[in-house]
Design a protein around this motif. Sequence first.
Motif, short mmCIF file in Angstrom:
data_model
loop_
_atom_site.label_atom_id
_atom_site.label_comp_id
_atom_site.label_asym_id
_atom_site.label_seq_id
_atom_site.Cartn_x
_atom_site.Cartn_y
_atom_site.Cartn_z
N GLU A 124 0.75 -1.25 -0.03
CA GLU A 124 -0.02 -0.20 0.11
C GLU A 124 0.91 1.32 0.04
OE1 GLU A 124 -3.98 -1.23 2.31
OE2 GLU A 124 -1.94 -1.09 3.64
N LEU A 125 1.79 1.41 0.85
CA LEU A 125 2.82 2.42 0.60
C LEU A 125 3.48 2.62 -0.68
CD1 LEU A 125 4.71 2.09 4.03
CD2 LEU A 125 3.14 3.88 3.41
N GLY A 126 3.71 1.55 -1.19
CA GLY A 126 4.23 1.78 -2.88
C GLY A 126 3.27 2.23 -3.67
N THR A 127 1.96 1.93 -3.40
CA THR A 127 1.06 2.54 -4.32
C THR A 127 0.80 3.91 -3.86
OG1 THR A 127 -0.24 0.39 -4.49
CG2 THR A 127 -1.64 2.28 -4.65
N PHE A 175 8.73 15.37 -7.45
CA PHE A 175 9.07 14.14 -6.86
C PHE A 175 9.34 12.82 -7.70
CE2 PHE A 175 7.35 16.94 -3.61
CZ PHE A 175 8.72 17.09 -2.66
N ALA A 176 9.11 12.97 -9.14
CA ALA A 176 9.05 11.92 -9.85
C ALA A 176 10.57 11.22 -9.87
CB ALA A 176 8.80 12.35 -11.37
N GLY A 177 10.69 9.77 -9.81
CA GLY A 177 11.89 9.08 -9.52
C GLY A 177 12.34 8.88 -8.27
N ARG A 232 4.02 10.81 -6.19
CA ARG A 232 4.84 11.19 -7.30
C ARG A 232 4.22 11.62 -8.71
NH1 ARG A 232 8.17 6.94 -5.23
NH2 ARG A 232 7.35 5.54 -7.01
N LYS A 233 2.96 11.08 -8.85
CA LYS A 233 2.21 11.51 -9.86
C LYS A 233 1.44 12.68 -9.74
CE LYS A 233 -1.43 10.05 -13.05
NZ LYS A 233 -2.44 8.86 -13.47
N ALA A 234 1.19 13.12 -8.39
CA ALA A 234 0.57 14.57 -8.17
C ALA A 234 1.45 15.33 -7.85
CB ALA A 234 -0.34 14.13 -6.85
#
Length: 145
Positions: free
Chosen positions: A74-77, A89-91, A83-85
Amino acid sequence: MLQVKNIDLEKGLLQVTNKKNDTVRTVVLSSKAVELISIIRENTISRGITIEGGLWLFGGHNVFKSGKPHSFKELGTLMRRFRKAYPQFAGRTLYEQKHTSIRHQFNNGVDHYLIKERANHSSIGTTEIYLQSTRLVEDYEFNLK
């Protein structure tokens, strides 16, 4: 996972239990971490939730959560959604945050062996690998308000 009982905002300390060997270590929180956890605390209170030791830091959305904490899956999700929002912070990964923290401690003159203890490494060799890492995250001011 972190519960309210593990956080001392007044002293800026956090108790972390290593699940590998059940050792407990104390981590000094940065002023920014204290600020962000304080925001989560105030959000929780404003929703009428009583702050007690068993609430989880990671589990609610900007509030402490009762019941079970998020699973690693769940944390990964949640990290992917975050990161999408927030494309800035992408990557970035939580693991890179650990590399960055270790490097900052070293650059600020903290002894290698103290860093080893704080990171809960069994070998100073592991800490040395982190000190040579290029997996560093640039500072970014993020305001949850």
